[in-house]
Design a protein around this motif. Sequence first.
Motif, mmCIF file in Angstrom:
data_model
loop_
_atom_site.group_PDB
_atom_site.id
_atom_site.type_symbol
_atom_site.label_atom_id
_atom_site.label_comp_id
_atom_site.label_asym_id
_atom_site.label_seq_id
_atom_site.Cartn_x
_atom_site.Cartn_y
_atom_site.Cartn_z
ATOM 1 N N HIS A 1 0.860 -1.183 0.000
ATOM 2 C CA HIS A 1 0.000 0.000 0.000
ATOM 3 C C HIS A 1 0.899 1.238 0.000
ATOM 4 N N THR A 2 0.581 2.192 -0.846
ATOM 5 C CA THR A 2 1.365 3.423 -0.893
ATOM 6 C C THR A 2 0.432 4.622 -0.786
ATOM 7 N N PHE A 3 0.950 5.708 -0.208
ATOM 8 C CA PHE A 3 0.175 6.934 -0.022
ATOM 9 C C PHE A 3 1.036 8.121 -0.462
ATOM 10 N N TYR A 4 0.430 8.975 -1.273
ATOM 11 C CA TYR A 4 1.146 10.140 -1.806
ATOM 12 C C TYR A 4 0.362 11.415 -1.511
ATOM 13 N N ARG A 5 1.113 12.506 -1.342
ATOM 14 C CA ARG A 5 0.527 13.846 -1.310
ATOM 15 C C ARG A 5 1.359 14.751 -2.208
ATOM 16 N N TRP A 6 0.720 15.806 -2.699
ATOM 17 C CA TRP A 6 1.437 16.762 -3.545
ATOM 18 C C TRP A 6 2.254 17.681 -2.651
ATOM 19 N N ILE A 7 3.564 17.653 -2.841
ATOM 20 C CA ILE A 7 4.490 18.502 -2.090
ATOM 21 C C ILE A 7 5.372 19.230 -3.099
ATOM 22 N N ASP A 8 5.337 20.550 -3.034
ATOM 23 C CA ASP A 8 6.115 21.383 -3.962
ATOM 24 C C ASP A 8 5.825 21.011 -5.420
ATOM 25 N N GLY A 9 4.537 20.748 -5.685
ATOM 26 C CA GLY A 9 4.128 20.482 -7.059
ATOM 27 C C GLY A 9 4.413 19.089 -7.562
ATOM 28 N N GLN A 10 4.865 18.190 -6.674
ATOM 29 C CA GLN A 10 5.183 16.830 -7.089
ATOM 30 C C GLN A 10 4.432 15.825 -6.209
ATOM 31 N N PRO A 11 3.893 14.738 -6.820
ATOM 32 C CA PRO A 11 3.321 13.677 -5.986
ATOM 33 C C PRO A 11 4.445 12.988 -5.224
ATOM 34 N N THR A 12 4.349 13.007 -3.900
ATOM 35 C CA THR A 12 5.453 12.568 -3.046
ATOM 36 C C THR A 12 4.989 11.440 -2.135
ATOM 37 N N LEU A 13 5.747 10.360 -2.090
ATOM 38 C CA LEU A 13 5.416 9.217 -1.252
ATOM 39 C C LEU A 13 5.575 9.602 0.216
ATOM 40 N N ILE A 14 4.468 9.471 0.988
ATOM 41 C CA ILE A 14 4.530 9.833 2.399
ATOM 42 C C ILE A 14 4.438 8.613 3.313
ATOM 43 N N ARG A 15 3.894 7.497 2.793
ATOM 44 C CA ARG A 15 3.857 6.268 3.596
ATOM 45 C C ARG A 15 3.812 5.059 2.669
ATOM 46 N N ARG A 16 4.539 4.025 3.063
ATOM 47 C CA ARG A 16 4.530 2.755 2.353
ATOM 48 C C ARG A 16 4.337 1.650 3.381
ATOM 49 N N VAL A 17 3.310 0.829 3.177
ATOM 50 C CA VAL A 17 3.012 -0.281 4.071
ATOM 51 C C VAL A 17 3.082 -1.556 3.246
ATOM 52 N N TRP A 18 4.004 -2.449 3.573
ATOM 53 C CA TRP A 18 4.112 -3.653 2.753
ATOM 54 C C TRP A 18 4.181 -4.902 3.623
ATOM 55 N N THR A 19 3.698 -5.976 3.054
ATOM 56 C CA THR A 19 3.726 -7.278 3.722
ATOM 57 C C THR A 19 4.367 -8.292 2.790
ATOM 58 N N ASP A 20 5.141 -9.193 3.410
ATOM 59 C CA ASP A 20 5.815 -10.237 2.641
ATOM 60 C C ASP A 20 5.686 -11.541 3.420
ATOM 61 N N VAL A 21 5.452 -12.630 2.701
ATOM 62 C CA VAL A 21 5.239 -13.931 3.344
ATOM 63 C C VAL A 21 6.450 -14.820 3.125
ATOM 64 N N GLU A 22 6.895 -15.450 4.192
ATOM 65 C CA GLU A 22 7.997 -16.408 4.132
ATOM 66 C C GLU A 22 7.410 -17.807 4.307
ATOM 67 N N PRO A 23 7.515 -18.668 3.280
ATOM 68 C CA PRO A 23 6.964 -20.024 3.406
ATOM 69 C C PRO A 23 7.629 -20.791 4.538
ATOM 70 N N ALA A 24 6.853 -21.705 5.129
ATOM 71 C CA ALA A 24 7.351 -22.471 6.273
ATOM 72 C C ALA A 24 8.452 -23.433 5.864
ATOM 73 N N THR B 1 5.176 -17.449 7.849
ATOM 74 C CA THR B 1 5.232 -16.197 8.604
ATOM 75 C C THR B 1 5.066 -15.013 7.670
ATOM 76 N N LEU B 2 4.598 -13.928 8.229
ATOM 77 C CA LEU B 2 4.381 -12.696 7.460
ATOM 78 C C LEU B 2 5.106 -11.557 8.149
ATOM 79 N N THR B 3 5.842 -10.803 7.366
ATOM 80 C CA THR B 3 6.518 -9.611 7.872
ATOM 81 C C THR B 3 5.763 -8.377 7.412
ATOM 82 N N LEU B 4 5.447 -7.502 8.358
ATOM 83 C CA LEU B 4 4.807 -6.217 8.086
ATOM 84 C C LEU B 4 5.825 -5.123 8.352
ATOM 85 N N ALA B 5 6.023 -4.254 7.364
ATOM 86 C CA ALA B 5 6.961 -3.143 7.523
ATOM 87 C C ALA B 5 6.299 -1.858 7.046
ATOM 88 N N VAL B 6 6.693 -0.759 7.672
ATOM 89 C CA VAL B 6 6.112 0.551 7.360
ATOM 90 C C VAL B 6 7.231 1.566 7.221
#
Length: 251
Positions: A178-201, A208-213
């Motif tokens: 998941h990504t979130f952007y806002r316009w900063i100084d006239g440019q769409p700028t990434l302000i938050r990234r939420v990602w999940t990745d799964v590691e097979p057993a 297991t699942l890793t959540l990072a922000v």
Amino acid sequence: MGKNVLWGVLGMLLLCGCAAAVPEPSAAAHTPDTPEQAAVRWLADEAHAAFRVGDLWVTMEAGETGTEEPGFTTAHLKVWDPTDLSVPLQTMEQATDDCLVGRVQVVDANFDGCPDFGSMYAMGNQPVYYDFWLWDEEQGRFVEEPVLSEISDPQFDAATETISGYARAGWAGAAGEHTFYRWIDGQPTLIRRVWTDVEPAEAGGEDTLTLAVEDRRDGVLTEVFRQTYPLEDGGWLDARAQWLDLNYPDI
């Protein structure tokens, strides 16, 4: 603009050379198409599309498939002022999957009160991508914004002036970004990234699942959270939901 005006506009575009060549008439008497009939014929072709952006119209016509790479085409876009059809205001090109020509969205992408448009160029198992052109009042033309081309399935929230995206990456949606952007100084700028990745057993273990922000803090995108969970217990769902709220944490 009503439908009758649309048919007239597109008919005029066809007569101005926007459409493919009309087959040679037979020896029998032939009555030329009216502009409305010509417009219907033009739109019936799967390689053609037309849509309205504010007071202007945009037509799209696919080029020869495979000109970019197998399965892709160069789409030709033209912007028209319906009050003067003598020449397009602007012409653009887009490399796109040949089955996606005409899949567009009209939206105020930079929240300035003027409608912009995006044209889809790629689609997978959920992730979809658009090229966007934004109206520039000073230039009197649409200007492409390449950052928006990188956001999967962009959603535009005028109330918060936020652009969000989501790209599924497998495991029935457990893995993804998941990504979130806002316009900063006239440019769409990434302000938050939420990602999940799964590691097979491993043998005898559990998935297991890793959540990072990552958050933009002091102008720099910085990792602010990382935790690993058993995939099946679902505890990561609540944690992810918290971080998908841009008001969390309240700092």
